[in-house]
Design a protein around this motif. Sequence first.
Motif, mmCIF file in Angstrom:
data_model
loop_
_atom_site.group_PDB
_atom_site.id
_atom_site.type_symbol
_atom_site.label_atom_id
_atom_site.label_comp_id
_atom_site.label_asym_id
_atom_site.label_seq_id
_atom_site.Cartn_x
_atom_site.Cartn_y
_atom_site.Cartn_z
ATOM 1 N N THR A 196 -80.302 -15.340 15.569
ATOM 2 C CA THR A 196 -79.962 -14.172 14.596
ATOM 3 C C THR A 196 -80.517 -14.169 13.338
ATOM 4 N N ASP A 197 -80.819 -15.485 12.817
ATOM 5 C CA ASP A 197 -81.368 -15.466 11.586
ATOM 6 C C ASP A 197 -82.989 -16.219 11.153
ATOM 7 N N GLU A 198 -83.478 -16.668 12.442
ATOM 8 C CA GLU A 198 -84.745 -17.156 12.371
ATOM 9 C C GLU A 198 -85.488 -16.931 13.664
ATOM 10 N N ARG A 199 -86.688 -17.413 13.609
ATOM 11 C CA ARG A 199 -87.557 -16.983 14.868
ATOM 12 C C ARG A 199 -88.050 -18.455 15.578
ATOM 13 N N ARG A 200 -88.158 -18.333 16.837
ATOM 14 C CA ARG A 200 -88.775 -19.526 17.618
ATOM 15 C C ARG A 200 -89.690 -19.077 18.565
ATOM 16 N N ASN A 201 -91.138 -19.404 18.300
ATOM 17 C CA ASN A 201 -92.023 -19.407 19.598
ATOM 18 C C ASN A 201 -92.711 -20.604 19.693
ATOM 19 N N GLU A 202 -92.661 -20.987 21.017
ATOM 20 C CA GLU A 202 -93.283 -22.271 21.338
ATOM 21 C C GLU A 202 -94.086 -22.115 22.785
ATOM 22 N N ALA A 203 -94.865 -23.112 23.001
ATOM 23 C CA ALA A 203 -95.374 -23.448 24.189
ATOM 24 C C ALA A 203 -95.887 -24.556 24.359
ATOM 25 N N ARG A 204 -95.821 -25.127 25.718
ATOM 26 C CA ARG A 204 -96.065 -26.424 26.228
ATOM 27 C C ARG A 204 -96.928 -26.345 27.449
ATOM 28 N N ILE A 205 -98.143 -27.336 27.291
ATOM 29 C CA ILE A 205 -98.842 -27.527 28.418
ATOM 30 C C ILE A 205 -99.061 -29.114 28.823
ATOM 31 N N ILE A 206 -98.831 -29.123 30.236
ATOM 32 C CA ILE A 206 -98.774 -30.765 30.607
ATOM 33 C C ILE A 206 -99.982 -30.663 31.749
ATOM 34 N N VAL A 207 -100.425 -31.886 31.819
ATOM 35 C CA VAL A 207 -101.524 -32.420 32.767
ATOM 36 C C VAL A 207 -101.204 -33.751 33.025
ATOM 37 N N GLY A 208 -101.437 -34.351 34.186
ATOM 38 C CA GLY A 208 -100.946 -35.461 34.700
ATOM 39 C C GLY A 208 -101.705 -36.123 35.841
ATOM 40 N N THR A 209 -101.299 -37.225 36.177
ATOM 41 C CA THR A 209 -101.770 -37.878 37.513
ATOM 42 C C THR A 209 -101.112 -37.309 38.797
ATOM 43 N N ASP A 210 -101.764 -37.405 39.833
ATOM 44 C CA ASP A 210 -101.312 -36.561 41.153
ATOM 45 C C ASP A 210 -101.397 -35.091 40.977
ATOM 46 N N GLN A 211 -102.515 -34.734 40.291
ATOM 47 C CA GLN A 211 -102.632 -33.372 39.980
ATOM 48 C C GLN A 211 -101.498 -32.741 39.567
ATOM 49 N N ASN A 224 -83.384 -6.722 15.539
ATOM 50 C CA ASN A 224 -82.993 -5.922 14.364
ATOM 51 C C ASN A 224 -81.731 -6.350 13.946
ATOM 52 N N GLU A 225 -80.638 -5.645 13.060
ATOM 53 C CA GLU A 225 -79.639 -6.670 12.556
ATOM 54 C C GLU A 225 -78.535 -6.453 13.752
ATOM 55 N N LYS A 226 -78.630 -5.792 14.738
ATOM 56 C CA LYS A 226 -77.646 -6.132 15.896
ATOM 57 C C LYS A 226 -78.103 -6.538 17.112
ATOM 58 N N PHE A 227 -79.478 -6.657 17.266
ATOM 59 C CA PHE A 227 -79.910 -7.218 18.694
ATOM 60 C C PHE A 227 -80.533 -8.425 18.353
ATOM 61 N N SER A 228 -80.407 -9.460 19.175
ATOM 62 C CA SER A 228 -81.280 -10.725 19.084
ATOM 63 C C SER A 228 -81.426 -11.176 20.901
ATOM 64 N N SER A 255 -81.934 -14.053 27.684
ATOM 65 C CA SER A 255 -80.730 -13.463 27.222
ATOM 66 C C SER A 255 -80.823 -12.551 26.123
ATOM 67 N N LEU A 256 -80.014 -11.632 25.873
ATOM 68 C CA LEU A 256 -79.937 -10.523 24.773
ATOM 69 C C LEU A 256 -78.613 -10.397 24.422
ATOM 70 N N ARG A 257 -78.282 -10.590 22.968
ATOM 71 C CA ARG A 257 -77.194 -10.612 22.404
ATOM 72 C C ARG A 257 -77.062 -9.302 21.563
ATOM 73 N N TRP A 258 -75.900 -8.490 21.384
ATOM 74 C CA TRP A 258 -75.575 -7.260 20.637
ATOM 75 C C TRP A 258 -74.283 -7.633 20.070
ATOM 76 N N ALA A 259 -74.539 -7.332 18.693
ATOM 77 C CA ALA A 259 -73.313 -7.381 17.907
ATOM 78 C C ALA A 259 -73.017 -6.109 17.176
ATOM 79 N N PRO A 260 -72.079 -5.349 17.695
ATOM 80 C CA PRO A 260 -72.041 -3.831 17.109
ATOM 81 C C PRO A 260 -71.503 -3.910 15.770
#
Length: 737
Positions: A196-211, A224-228, A255-260
């Motif tokens: 509700t008060d910060e943002r998180r964006n992330e991605a991960r790529i993995i390659v390994g043995t055995d394809q 916005n102020e009510k939805f996250s 998930s979607l949060r609404w705080a009316p």
Amino acid sequence: MSVHLIANCRSAYGVSASNPARAFALAGASSLALLAGYPAAAEDVSVELSEITVTGEGDGYQPGPNLTKRSTAGSRLNVTPLETPASVDVISGEVARDRGQNSLQEAVTQNSAGLSFIGTPGNGGATFAARGFSGNGSVTILYDGTRLYPGNGTVTFPFDTWTADRIEVLRGPASVLYGEGAIGGAINVVPKKPLTDERRNEARIIVGTDQTAGLALGTAGPINEKFSYSLDVAGNRSDGWVDRGNSKNVAISGSLRWAPVDGLAFTFTHDSGFNRPMKYFGTPLRGAGIVEGDWVGKNYNVRDGEIRFEDNITQLKAEWTPTDGVAVKSIFYRITADREYRNAERYRWIPGAGRIDRSSYVAITHEHEQVGNRTDATFDYTLFGLRNQTVVGFDVNHFKFSRLNNAPYNGSSQVDPINVDPGEYFSPDAFSREYRATTKQYSLFADNRLELTDQISVVGGLRYDHPEVEYRGSRPVNDAVPYSKGVFDSVSWRAGVVYEPVKNLAFYAQYSEATDPVNAIISLAPANQRFKLARGKQVEVGIKQQFWEGRAEWTLAAYHIKKTDLLAPDPNDSTITQQVGAQSSRGIEASIGLELGHGWRIDANAAILDARYDDFGEAVEDPATGKSKTVSRKGNTPSAVPERLANLYATWNFAPNWRASGGLQYVGRTFTSASNDFKRPDFTLFNAGLQWKPVDYATLDFRVKNLTDKRYAYAGGDAQWYFGAPRTAELALHLRW
């Protein structure tokens, strides 16, 4: 209580990208002053420090306040593990991912004291043993506090730690919290939540043995102020380490949060798992405990074998806080699980023929739907001048479980042990519906914590469960009774005390009683419905402490559990089943976590267990007469239960933006049957990793698992074992912005 210290990769205070040393100094000074109360000088002048917020990413492990961090694992009161008279582990999802523990079984067994993995395709690959008891009925899996009931002992979701915020492990009887079963413990996976008060964006790529390859994406933040919102997706694929060992899976959590208004919030969540694991059912032994090295890695299943799991969990949560001392929460949920098996599952060496005999050509389909509501109210108030916290609530469930199969599984074939011609699946048996089972259940529960003094608190819990099981057999395969209806009322309770003589040092003791069905409650056949629930009792005492200015924690727990009313054959007639058996276990569990300074951190745990049958008989065939007879197993160790377990994990930040890590996992010898004639040997696995953070938003990890290329078996019976993967390596790139 035994709480394994898992520190969060991100510092509790953050690290300034421009001046990390100064940021750590400021955050450390302010936090120590606040936590310790910072004694006043001789003038008794109190100083109020303003809050300091520093953002950024840490480049090393920081001490996590696990003993003082609120958790729902050991109590519905949302108290800290230090305040809970039970053994609780809180495993940060971020730390599990940082350590390369991408699956639930890796995160749990490598970080929690006393748990071992015994998952196979037949039980969904998510089955554990704890404190002398094994199986999905004895170690319960939950997702975000909602219990996942196994049909025919199969629970498959969740399986990927990418979607997890944390994993909470409660060891010891958990029926008072989650209902019948869970005598060994419970594992609750808490998914990531909307921010509700910060943002998180992330991605991960993995390659390994055995394809091996994997891609994961995640994002969260306010709309916005009510939805996250929060959304995470992870997909993986591999060719596997055995012949024809390909696998793939996808996990989705949103998930979607609404705080009316203030004090009221609604959260809608949907989680899905699509899992196609390796179609590998183990390796036959050449003789009693004799492993043929050339056979390990061969896949003796049919070419067109199938293992498919699809799970969906949809929840709507309402949270209302009308006052500071009252909180109400209600969760409506629907869970569906579709599973399909089509395999040749049993293999046996035939010495005279020099070939492997394949049998149990099994074709099974599971259809499972669970709908329910869990509502509780928490009250925090003063009772006769003493602080008192109370939770009261109810849980209502309705399950529908259907099983189709081709029993009695008469297909068979033979293959060469080295040059395996897998062939195609074939069974002469008709594939049809075996039975439908419907379960209606309601439960009432209450938890209470009363602070008698600043140092002593009393904690208690009570739960009543009322499940009604209706079984309709479509054909008499396992039981001649086509219809039955059973009611299994049960009461579970616990009482404990916590004594904290000095801050962050606690002694505790607890007594608890639990119940356990003789089989999965939602698929209980008529043959087992005539038996009452088994009973379990536990006594546990322990010590836990956080010290060294929050840089270290340690725990020590001792317990004794006894389970009665096990099923056993009549000693005078082995064809008759009685409910007279008893099984017990006692043990010690310890863990410690230390932030040593100079970039070093060490986490370790160990468990020593003595598990045995106190009164138990087994029906076996008399080779002389060919007839069945009952043999006492009194004093023997239950199968699938290792009595020695240990973990060690160390990290070293040896240079700016560089970290080396190493892990050790030890699993002691394990008996493969109640007779204790044979056992799987103990094994030790070593893992190693090197991490580089070239820029603030990117982390590159190189990891090697099973560094010494140890050949080990983690599950299986007297004639067929499941082996773990040999040495594997992976490279992972994790981006955050």
